[in-house]
Design a protein around this motif. Structure first.
Motif, PDB file in Angstrom:
ATOM      1  N   LEU A  94      29.183  -3.979  30.053  1.00  0.00           N
ATOM      2  CA  LEU A  94      30.403  -3.930  30.863  1.00  0.00           C
ATOM      3  C   LEU A  94      31.538  -3.174  30.175  1.00  0.00           C
ATOM      4  O   LEU A  94      32.281  -2.441  30.821  1.00  0.00           O
ATOM      5  CB  LEU A  94      30.884  -5.351  31.166  1.00  0.00           C
ATOM      6  N   ILE A  98      34.381  -0.970  32.061  1.00  0.00           N
ATOM      7  CA  ILE A  98      35.712  -1.533  32.307  1.00  0.00           C
ATOM      8  C   ILE A  98      36.765  -0.623  31.681  1.00  0.00           C
ATOM      9  O   ILE A  98      37.798  -0.324  32.274  1.00  0.00           O
ATOM     10  CB  ILE A  98      35.806  -2.963  31.737  1.00  0.00           C
ATOM     11  N   VAL A 262      33.481   0.568  36.800  1.00  0.00           N
ATOM     12  CA  VAL A 262      33.169  -0.779  37.269  1.00  0.00           C
ATOM     13  C   VAL A 262      32.623  -0.763  38.698  1.00  0.00           C
ATOM     14  O   VAL A 262      31.707  -1.502  39.035  1.00  0.00           O
ATOM     15  CB  VAL A 262      34.438  -1.658  37.194  1.00  0.00           C
ATOM     16  N   LEU A 266      29.217  -2.373  39.956  1.00  0.00           N
ATOM     17  CA  LEU A 266      29.190  -3.527  40.857  1.00  0.00           C
ATOM     18  C   LEU A 266      28.163  -3.308  41.971  1.00  0.00           C
ATOM     19  O   LEU A 266      27.349  -4.183  42.263  1.00  0.00           O
ATOM     20  CB  LEU A 266      30.592  -3.760  41.449  1.00  0.00           C
ATOM     21  N   THR A 277      26.143 -10.312  36.226  1.00  0.00           N
ATOM     22  CA  THR A 277      27.071  -9.185  36.227  1.00  0.00           C
ATOM     23  C   THR A 277      27.951  -9.205  37.469  1.00  0.00           C
ATOM     24  O   THR A 277      29.156  -8.976  37.386  1.00  0.00           O
ATOM     25  CB  THR A 277      26.296  -7.853  36.150  1.00  0.00           C
ATOM     26  N   LEU A 281      31.962  -9.506  37.231  1.00  0.00           N
ATOM     27  CA  LEU A 281      32.801  -8.418  37.727  1.00  0.00           C
ATOM     28  C   LEU A 281      33.727  -8.904  38.839  1.00  0.00           C
ATOM     29  O   LEU A 281      34.904  -8.547  38.882  1.00  0.00           O
ATOM     30  CB  LEU A 281      31.933  -7.266  38.239  1.00  0.00           C
TER      31      LEU A 281
END
Lengths: 310, 567
Positions: A94, A98, A262, A266, A277, A281
């Motif tokens: 991540l 991010i 992100v 997603l 995840t 998220l």
């Protein structure tokens, strides 16, 4: 703002976050299919026994409360578990995404804020002028256009017809963020701009500004001292709402420009039923939303004397 | 009426052929060459009169690229090929997938495209698939069977170096096979490829040679060990897999990895094939959106892309890039579960096979990029029986068969989904064929993301999707290994056919093998649960300076054999 009201506000935000985390967890959990069935794919149908084995191994058979508590405690400790496939820590996967998205969002906000204040105030003080009309038409047109149309238009012009910028943001470089940033700023700027314009026009009509004019205060002082502090309050909420919706809106822009952030992650995770995840998220997006709202409340209170005494 | 212009300066187009044939397009000639003007007047730009038209988004992209065509064409003629230049980095745009699904384990499936390209270039197998679907030796110098194809002797190429400088020996191959076949490792794709191997029958006979005993006779063993997950690793190598311990014998070494997003490879200077690789490095980038992928190519941010949608082919061509049309190895069958009513009746199954207009299916669902199928797979295998008569749309006979089966009043249900781009258009073509024949059919659309868990293998009449495999491999995977429930073909004829295939697999003589395989194929053609309307052509696109990307039956980008590429 008193200390007690500050802490009450923080407490409210945290409580909302806890409720949101339960909703997020349960909703994602209710989605049909899970990591085990996706991992096995066709074999899961073929061999229900191995599907059950894998569910047990992944810990998907434990009661939902246990799994939720495990997850929440992990989130608090910054441990989001491991990917079922590669066994890599989810936080490692991540973090770079991010980071990229935050850089994009931060820059978009930093450009959007002053730009919409200038455009809003400018068009309000020259209400009815050609500048005002031009700003109104431009912001309305841009606001009504889906971001992918705007994006493709920019790609055609700036990457193909006049090739000065890359069409796809494969890596995070100064030139590769120009087009996505422009699309984001133009897409999100109209709402706060119009709020500021309306606020300024409202304030300029108010008795206290009339008084200031009658007192013979210079135009500049009228604006800075009397108009803007009052006009900016509704605009702060507009900013907060815009900022809060940005992470969700960034998905389209990321997809269009092949930006590894992100949003794309997603979508991919939902497809792969990678519940840890998706849950993490989504919670992050909720937290961002709440934070933006809390910050806007805080600033509003600071700027509005009558709210301070409550 | 609005119209759209496609540039045809770069040679013939299949899409052009059928558009012109159906009079949905006109020709225009000007200083840029010949263009095709396509009628875009319909509101619904989905499927019209058998032509797959660009969706609105594709169309927006298309319009952009047509404007661009001139710019890129001005940079030089697309077909001028200078001699292959050594060095340089190839930048490749492929679809990619979720970061959490990406793994460096050479024996596991990971994200589509990106992960396969990685395995194909960093590792080697004993054999590898040639562009025509046959197998050539890769790490093996020979693989020969005993008389009944139950024991195979493998001789390895000498002097093959791993990326860490050590030499490949029989121990590495033995270790690889045992790792794959150990059920505790749960390497289902890899073990499914070589499940005929007896794990206790792998014996070292020399530093560079070994014998492998099989659980059943299998004359197609060379294809089995060339399947994509059977990558040879160093003895003792095991997870967790990182960039540092990814040690193969392939033409490229792994240099950097961002899961699900990017792989960077550098040339392996001690690669065993003389003069290969030509490139100094490869950068493989995930670009999930097809429009973004095309944009990246025509703005020259990448040199090659895979999975080019049919609707984007004219755009890519008009921008001066090359479209690589790969022969139709992949196929999308409609699958009938032969153990679920009413598909238990062979007459019903045959009727269904007669209800689809295959020519139209190729046009509508593939935009013309395909060839008609005859309910038989392994189109490019030497065992494929082309003498079996081509099945065509025959509503009259279909109705007779349904009537004889007492199923004339039945409403059949076909479950489709957007899990693959051609499932829905194919369902519509089938529905139209059924409707014209007066057969009642309802098409049910299930969610794409749960299709493979909830619909496939459950609905009695639905879809499946396959890449190219040779005859024996496909037979094994369709009817005996892990995918058998899609048709569940287990009746007397199936048993007879399976016996014939086993006999064929145990036969060294090609003529005899062909004869046995043909008998099995005929039984399957008459009785099986597959409707195979077509074989798909898959498209890739490369910039004019990219050489070595020849069409291949296995997708994509010449089966990612980047050792042959140059820029």
């Amino acid at each position: 703002m008193t200390a007690s009201s500050f802490f009450r506000r923080v407490g409210e935000t945290l409580a909302t976050l806890v409720v949101a985390s339960i909703v997020v967890y349960v909703l994602v959990d209710l989605l049909p299919g899970d990591a085990a069935s996706v991992y096995l794919g066709r074999d899961g149908v073929a061999d229900p026994a191995s599907l059950e084995r894998l569910r047990t191994e992944f810990g998907l058979n434990r009661p939902v409360i246990t799994r939720y508590l495990d997850w929440v405690l992990g989130v608090v400790k910054g441990d989001l578990g491991r990917s079922f496939v590669s066994e890599a820590p989810v936080t490692d996967l991540l973090a770079p995404r991010i980071n990229s998205t935050l850089i994009l969002l931060g820059m978009a906000l930093a450009i959007m804020l002053p730009l919409s204040v200038i455009a809003g105030v400018g068009s309000a003080i020259r209400r009815g002028s050609s500048i005002d009309v031009a700003i109104q038409i431009f912001t309305l047109t841009v606001a009504s256009m889906p971001s992918f149309v705007l994006g493709i238009g920019f790609v055609v012009v700036f990457a193909f017809l006049w090739p000065v910028l890359p069409a796809v943001s494969i890596t995070l470089t100064p030139s590769s963020v120009v087009l996505p940033l422009t699309v984001m700023v133009l897409g999100w700027m109209p709402f706060p701009t119009r709020m500021i314009r309306a606020g300024v026009i409202d304030a300029m009509r108010s008795p206290y500004v009339e008084m200031a004019i009658l007192k013979g205060l210079p135009r500049r002082r009228q604006m800075v001292k009397h108009v803007l502090p009052n006009a900016i309050v509704p605009a702060i909420h507009a900013f907060a709402l815009t900022a809060a919706s940005m992470p969700a809106g960034v998905v389209v822009v990321e997809y269009l420009f092949g930006f590894q952030g992100v949003g794309v992650m997603l979508i991919d995770s939902v497809r792969a039923r990678d519940t840890p995840t998706v849950q993490s998220l989504t919670l992050l997006l909720v937290a961002f939303y709440l934070l933006a709202n809390a910050v806007s409340d805080f600033i509003t209170t600071l700027l509005t004397p009558r709210l301070r005494v409550r | 009426m609005s119209s759209h212009t496609f540039d045809l300066t770069l040679g013939s187009l299949d899409i052009y052929d059928y558009l012109m044939h159906d009079r949905r397009a006109d020709l225009k000639r000007d200083s840029w060459g010949i263009h095709m003007v396509l009628d875009e007047s319909s509101e619904n730009n989905y499927v019209r009169d058998g032509i797959l038209l660009p969706s609105r988004r594709d169309f927006l992209g298309l319009t952009g690229a047509t404007l661009v065509g001139a710019t890129l064409l001005a940079t030089g003629p697309a077909h001028a090929h200078p001699a292959a230049k050594r060095g340089g980095t190839l930048r490749v745009g492929v679809p990619g997938g979720p970061a959490a699904s990406d793994t460096l384990d050479p024996h596991l499936e990971s994200v589509a495209g990106l992960g396969q390209a990685y395995r194909q270039n960093v590792y080697s197998k004993l054999t590898d698939m040639r562009p025509d679907g046959t197998f050539e030796d890769q790490l093996a110098s020979s693989i020969t069977p005993n008389k009944d194809a139950t024991v195979w002797r493998i001789n390895l190429r000498k002097g093959v170096k791993f990326h860490d400088g050590t030499e490949l020996t029989a121990d590495d191959v033995i270790y690889t096979f045992r790792r794959i076949l150990d059920p505790a490792n749960r390497l289902k794709q890899a073990s499914g490829n070589i499940d005929m191997v007896d794990p206790t029958g792998i014996t070292k006979t020399g530093k560079y040679s070994l014998t492998v005993r099989l659980l059943k006779p299998w004359s197609d063993f060379r294809a089995a060990v060339g399947q994509r997950y059977v990558n040879i690793i160093k003895r003792g190598a095991d997870g967790p897999w990182t960039v540092a311990n990814s040690n193969g014998t392939g033409p490229f070494k792994l240099q950097a990895w961002t899961p699900g997003a990017e792989y960077r490879l550098v040339a392996h200077s001690a690669y065993f094939e003389a003069g290969k690789p030509i490139l100094a490095g490869v950068r493989m980038i995930a670009i999930p959106d097809a429009v973004a992928r095309v944009n990246a190519l025509i703005s020259k941010q990448v040199d090659a892309i895979s999975d080019l949608p049919v609707t984007q082919a004219p755009q890519v061509r008009s921008a001066g890039a090359k479209v690589v049309v790969n022969p139709g190895g992949s196929w999308t069958p409609l699958v009938m579960n032969t153990t679920k009513a009413p598909y238990t009746d062979a007459r019903v199954r045959e009727a269904m096979k007669l209800l689809i207009d295959r020519e139209k299916a190729v046009k509508v669902a593939l935009g013309g990029f395909g060839t008609v199928g005859n309910d038989l797979f392994a189109r490019y295998d030497e065992l494929y029986d082309a003498s079996i008569p081509q099945r065509t749309y025959d509503p009259v006979k279909a109705k007779q068969l349904l009537s004889a089966a007492g199923q004339l009043g039945t409403t059949f249900e076909l479950a489709t989904s957007e899990a693959e781009s051609d499932f829905v258009p194919l369902a519509l073509v089938f529905e139209e064929g059924a409707k014209k024949a007066g057969v009642k059919l309802s098409v049910r659309k299930d969610p794409a993301d749960t299709f493979w868990d909830k619909t496939w293998g459950v609905a009695p009449f639905t879809f499946s999707s396959w890449g190219y495999r040779g005859f024996f491999t496909q037979w094994q995977q369709s009817f005996t290994a892990y995918n058998k429930e899609e048709t569940n073909w287990v009746n007397d004829k199936a048993t007879k056919a399976a016996r014939l295939v086993s006999q064929a697999a145990a036969t060294g003589d090609l003529a005899k093998r062909k004869e046995l395989a043909a008998k099995a194929q005929l039984l399957h053609w008459e009785d099986g649960g597959y409707i195979i309307p077509y074989f798909k052509k898959k498209l890739d696109a490369v910039l004019p300076n990219v050489k070595g990307c020849e069409p291949h039956v296995f997708p994509a980008l010449s089966w990612y054999r980047f050792k042959n590429f140059s820029v």
